[in-house]
Scaffold this motif. Structure first.
Motif, PDB file in Angstrom:
ATOM      1  N   LEU A   9      38.776  -2.546   3.667  1.00 14.24           N
ATOM      2  CA  LEU A   9      37.833  -1.446   3.939  1.00 14.24           C
ATOM      3  C   LEU A   9      38.364  -0.551   5.053  1.00 14.24           C
ATOM      4  O   LEU A   9      38.331   0.686   4.963  1.00 14.24           O
ATOM      5  CB  LEU A   9      36.477  -2.052   4.330  1.00 14.24           C
ATOM      6  N   ALA A  10      38.884  -1.176   6.088  1.00  9.64           N
ATOM      7  CA  ALA A  10      39.409  -0.420   7.233  1.00  9.64           C
ATOM      8  C   ALA A  10      40.541   0.510   6.796  1.00  9.64           C
ATOM      9  O   ALA A  10      40.564   1.696   7.157  1.00  9.64           O
ATOM     10  CB  ALA A  10      39.907  -1.399   8.302  1.00  9.64           C
ATOM     11  N   ALA A  11      41.463  -0.017   6.007  1.00  6.22           N
ATOM     12  CA  ALA A  11      42.607   0.797   5.598  1.00  6.22           C
ATOM     13  C   ALA A  11      42.183   1.933   4.672  1.00  6.22           C
ATOM     14  O   ALA A  11      42.658   3.065   4.790  1.00  6.22           O
ATOM     15  CB  ALA A  11      43.651  -0.093   4.914  1.00  6.22           C
ATOM     16  N   VAL A  12      41.280   1.630   3.751  1.00  8.52           N
ATOM     17  CA  VAL A  12      40.828   2.648   2.796  1.00  8.52           C
ATOM     18  C   VAL A  12      40.093   3.778   3.529  1.00  8.52           C
ATOM     19  O   VAL A  12      40.271   4.963   3.218  1.00  8.52           O
ATOM     20  CB  VAL A  12      39.930   1.980   1.717  1.00  8.52           C
ATOM     21  N   LEU A  13      39.279   3.429   4.517  1.00  4.28           N
ATOM     22  CA  LEU A  13      38.583   4.466   5.292  1.00  4.28           C
ATOM     23  C   LEU A  13      39.570   5.276   6.135  1.00  4.28           C
ATOM     24  O   LEU A  13      39.509   6.512   6.184  1.00  4.28           O
ATOM     25  CB  LEU A  13      37.514   3.825   6.190  1.00  4.28           C
TER      26      LEU A  13
END
Lengths: 459, 459
Positions: free
Chosen positions: A223-227
Motif C-alpha cells: 500500500l505504501a509503495a502504491v500510494l
C-alpha cells in the motif's frame, strides 16, 4: 538521514552490485518462502481469513500460492485475487507453521512480508521483470528490514513488538518501490507510509493473529509503495525524526539507525538469514539434529527404538525454559516440546510437518519414547549445541554431540536439505509430483526472463 | 480485564441504554462527519489515493461520500467501491481539511475512523439496520476510542503517536462488531486484532499521511471485525496484557485502562465531543469568534474595514506558539495563522473553507487587514478566551471579550451553526441545492428504518 540513506541505497542497488553469495542467499530465501507459503496455504488460519475477506476481493491479478489447482468442491476456492489480498494471505500462509526463515541476530523472519508483497505486485507490473530483478528487489527489502531490526534490537522486541512485522512493513515497501523504479524521494515517502503502520504486538503469539502480522506487513508495504508512486507524501525523515518510527518504537531507548543503515551494502544481512530444518521452536533443533543422527546410528547397528532404555539430553537452559513441555497434547503444543522433537527425530529420522500432526503427537509409540527422555539444563552449552546419550537396555551407550545445530549459520541447511524440506511441506498440498514440479520452478527463479508468468506456475 | 470489560459493555449496549443527550451528541457527530467527508472528497490527497488504489477495488458495495454524482469526464470516478476502500477513502476525506470533531480531553477526532468503517460495512450487512442501531454502534465505537485515549493520555501522544488512529482502529472494530452482533468473545478478538495494527506517527503531520491515518484506522477496525466474525483469534487480554496495546503504546508509563474502561456507560465521552466552527488550528478560534462578532458590530454601525486603523488581540500564549504565522503564503499555511483567521472573520463575518482558499490568502484587502493586526500573549487568559480591540481611524474603539470560543464545550455549536457548516463545506462539492438535500438526509438518521439505502442518498 536514515530514511533518505536507505532510499538512496535501494534506488542505486543493481543486480550487479550483489555479491554472488548474496544473490544465492536471496534465491534460497525466496525458495524457502515459497515452500512455506504453499505448505501453509491450507492451514485453518488461512482458510478463515480467505473466507472472511472474499467479499472484498478485487481483480484476480495475483496468485494465491498453493491454491492454483481448483478443487472439485461445489464452492471452489479462488486461485488468484487482487494483489493486496494475495499479499495478506500468502504472508499468513508463509508464517503459520513457524517454519520460515530466521535472521538470527534479530529473530526477524524477513522473507514473509517482503516476498509476499513483491510476488503479489510483480504479477501486475506493466513491463517484464527478470528473476534477477526480483531477487534484487527482494534483497533490498530483506536488507532494509534487518538493518532496521538491528537498530532497534533488543529493546523493541523486549517491550512487546513483533519485530518481523514492524520491520517487514518497511522492507516490503522498499522492495516494491525498487521493482517500481521509484525515485529516491518517492521511495522515502513509501518508507514513511510503511513506517507509520506499525503492526504487530507479541501479546498475539499463540493465536491466529501471529501469522496475520507478516501478512498485514506485506499489505502495509505494498500500500505504501502504491500510494507513494502516485505522489502521496509522508515524511522523508520518517525513521529518524524525534517522533518518528525509531524513537517511538524503542520507547525512550536510543535506536542505532545511522550505524546500521550506514552498513547497507557493506554487511549483507541476507547472507545471515537461516532456514529452519524443523517446524518448531528453534531451540529444540540441536537435540533433534542429534536425534536424527542417532536414529541412523541405531539403524546401522540394526537396533530399534524398543532396545532403548532411556535418552539423556543436555542442553542450554533456554531450551527447557521455552520448550520444556513434557506431555504435549497436540501438534501446536508439540512445537514447544523438545521431548517430542527428539522422540520423532529418533523414531523416524526426520521431523517435518507430518511428524507434528496431532495423530503422531498422540501415538502410543511416540508417547512411550517421549517418556523415556530426560533433559538437563547446562549453562556451559551454546543455544545451538546439545549432548545426547542413548542408553540401551543391554547397557551400551550411544553418544552424540551437536556443536552447532543444522540450520545455524555455522551449519547451514544444504541446497539438498532445503529442497527436501520444500517437497516435504508442499507434498501434502500439491501431491508429491506437484511438489517436485513446484520445487523445480521455484528453484530456477534466477534464470526466469519474466517472473509475471512464473508466479502462477509455482503451484 | 479491560478487553473483556469493553467487549461486554459494547455487546450489552442497547439503543435504550443511551441517555437522550448522548443519542443527540452521536447524531450531531455523525452529521458533522458526513459534512466533513463530503467536503473533503475532492481534495487532492483523496484523489491521489483513489487513483492509486483503484486497481485493487472489489465489488462496489459501499458509497464513496461525495462521489455519488458521476462526472461527465471521459474517465468518470466510481461512486461506490468495496467496503474496505470506502472506509479508507471516506476516512481520509473526513480529516483532510482538519475540520472534523475533537474530543477535547484527548484531542482525538473520534468519528472519522469509527463512522468510516461503520457506514462502509452497513451497506453490505445482510439485514436492515435502523438509524438508531447505527447511532448505538457509533456511540460504542466513540466511547471505546475515547476511553482508551484517556487511559494513555498524555504520554501516548507526547511520545509521538497520532492518538486519533491508534484508538480509532479499536473504536472502529468495536462499532462494526456491535453492528454484526458479535459475541463477547468474538468482540474481544476483534479488539485485539485492531489493537495489534497500531497505526499513526505524529511525524507524518503536515503530509498526506496525516489524513491517511484515520482512513487506515477505519480499515484496521473493519478488517478486525470481519476476521473475528469468522472465528479468527487474537488475545482477549490484548489491551491490558504485559506486552499488550496499553503498555507497549505508553512506553514504560502506566496506562489507566481499568479506571477509564470502568467508566463506560457512566461518563459518556460522546457528549464531550466538540465540533470545529472554523477549518484551522483550534487555538485560533476565540480570536476568530470575536472577529465575527466585531464584523457585525461594524456593519451595524455602518462602518467598513477601511475605517479600521488597527486591531489589537490579546490571547493565550499557545495561540502565538502554534499559529503565530504572520504572513501565510497559501491556504495550508493560513490554517496556522491567527492573523489570517481574525482578518477574514472581520472582513467577511465568517471563516469556512472558502476563506482559506489560496486566492483569499493572497487577496490584497485580506493582506492589508492582516498587516494591521497585532497580537500579545497573556498567560492569564484561557486557551479558548480572547480580548480584541478594533481601533478606528477616528479614534473610536470597539472592544470584544470571548470568554469561551464557539465550538468549546461551554459554548457548543448550535444545531443551526452545525447545519450552516455542513452546507458551507458540502456546497463546493455537490452545489448548494445538493448540499441542502444531503444535509436533510444526513440530519434525519435517527428516523431512518434501514440505513443501507440511506448511505447512498447522502451525496
Amino acid at each position: 538521514m536514515a530514511t533518505l540513506t536507505l532510499a538512496r541505497w535501494a534506488v542505486a542497488l543493481e543486480p550487479t552490485s550483489l555479491p554472488p553469495s548474496v544473490l544465492k542467499a536471496a534465491q534460497r530465501s525466496l525458495y524457502n518462502y515459497i515452500g512455506c507459503a504453499i505448505g501453509g496455504s491450507n492451514h485453518p488460519t488461512v482458510t478463515k481469513a480467505l473466507s472472511a475477506l472474499s467479499l472484498f476481493f478485487g481483480p484476480p491479478t495475483s496468485t494465491l500460492l498453493g491454491h492454483s489447482q481448483p478443487t472439485s468442491k461445489p464452492d471452489p476456492q479462488p486461485t488468484k485475487t487482487d494483489a493486496q489480498h494475495a499479499a495478506l494471505l500468502n504472508g499468513i500462509a508463509s508464517h503459520v507453521h513457524d517454519y520460515d526463515d530466521t535472521h538470527l541476530a534479530t529473530i526477524i523472519h524477513p522473507t514473509g512480508p517482503v516476498a509476499s508483497a513483491l510476488l503479489a505486485y510483480a504479477e501486475l507490473h506493466p513491463t517484464p521483470i527478470s528473476g534477477l530483478d526480483l531477487l534484487t528487489a527482494l534483497t533490498a527489502g530483506i536488507e532494509a528490514a534487518c538493518k532496521l531490526g538491528l537498530a532497534l534490537w533488543p529493546t523493541h522486541y523486549d517491550v512487546g513488538w513483533h519485530i518481523t512485522s514492524t520491520t517487514g512493513s518497511v522492507g516490503a515497501a522498499v522492495a516494491v518501490a525498487k521493482l517500481m523504479n521509484l525515485s529516491v524521494q518517492a521511495t522515502a515517502h513509501a518508507i514513511g507510509l510503511a513506517a507509520t503502520q506499525a503492526t504487530g504486538l507479541r501479546e498475539m503469539f499463540g493465536s491466529d493473529t501471529k501469522s496475520f502480522h507478516p501478512g498485514r506487513a506485506a499489505q502495509n508495504g505494498l500500500l505504501a509503495a502504491v500510494l507513494a508512486q502516485r505522489g502521496f507524501t509522508s515524511s522523508t525523515a520518517a525513521l529518524e525524526a524525534r517522533r518518528g518510527w525509531g524513537n517511538v518504537l524503542v520507547c525512550g531507548s536510543t535506536p542505532r539507525l545511522e550505524e546500521f543503515v550506514g552498513q547497507l551494502g557493506v554487511v549483507w544481512e541476507t547472507e545471515r538469514n537461516a532456514f529452519k530444518p524443523f517446524p518448531c521452536g528453534i531451540v529444540c533443533h540441536p537435540g533433534m539434529d542429534g536425534g536424527i543422527q542417532l536414529h541412523f546410528e541405531l539403524a546401522q547397528k540394526a537396533l530399534k527404538v524398543e532396545d532403548v532404555e532411556k535418552v539423556e539430553l543436555r542442553v542450554h537452559p533456554l531450551v527447557l525454559e521455552l520448550t520444556g513441555k513434557k506431555t504435549p497434547r497436540d501438534g501446536l503444543e508439540a512445537k514447544f516440546s523438545v521431548f517430542h522433537g527428539v522422540a520423532v527425530a529418533l523414531l523416524y529420522g526426520k521431523a517435518g510437518p507430518a511428524e507434528y500432526a496431532d495423530a503422531v503427537v498422540q501415538d502410543p509409540s511416540v508417547i512411550s519414547l517421549r517418556n523415556r527422555i530426560s533433559a538437563t539444563a547446562d549453562e556451559s552449552l551454546g543455544a545451538d549445541e546439545s549432548y545426547e546419550v542413548v542408553v540401551l537396555k543391554d547397557g551400551r551407550r550411544l553418544e552424540n554431540h551437536v556443536r552447532h545445530a543444522v540450520g545455524s549459520l555455522e551449519v547451514p541447511m544444504s541446497d539438498e536439505q532445503l529442497r527436501g524440506k520444500f517437497v516435504d511441506q508442499v507434498g501434502p498440498v500439491l501431491g508429491v509430483e506437484g511438489a517436485r514440479r513446484a520445487s523445480e520452478v521455484a528453484w530456477g527463479v534466477g534464470e526466469v526472463e519474466d517472473v509475471r508468468g512464473w508466479v502462477g506456475r509455482l503451484s
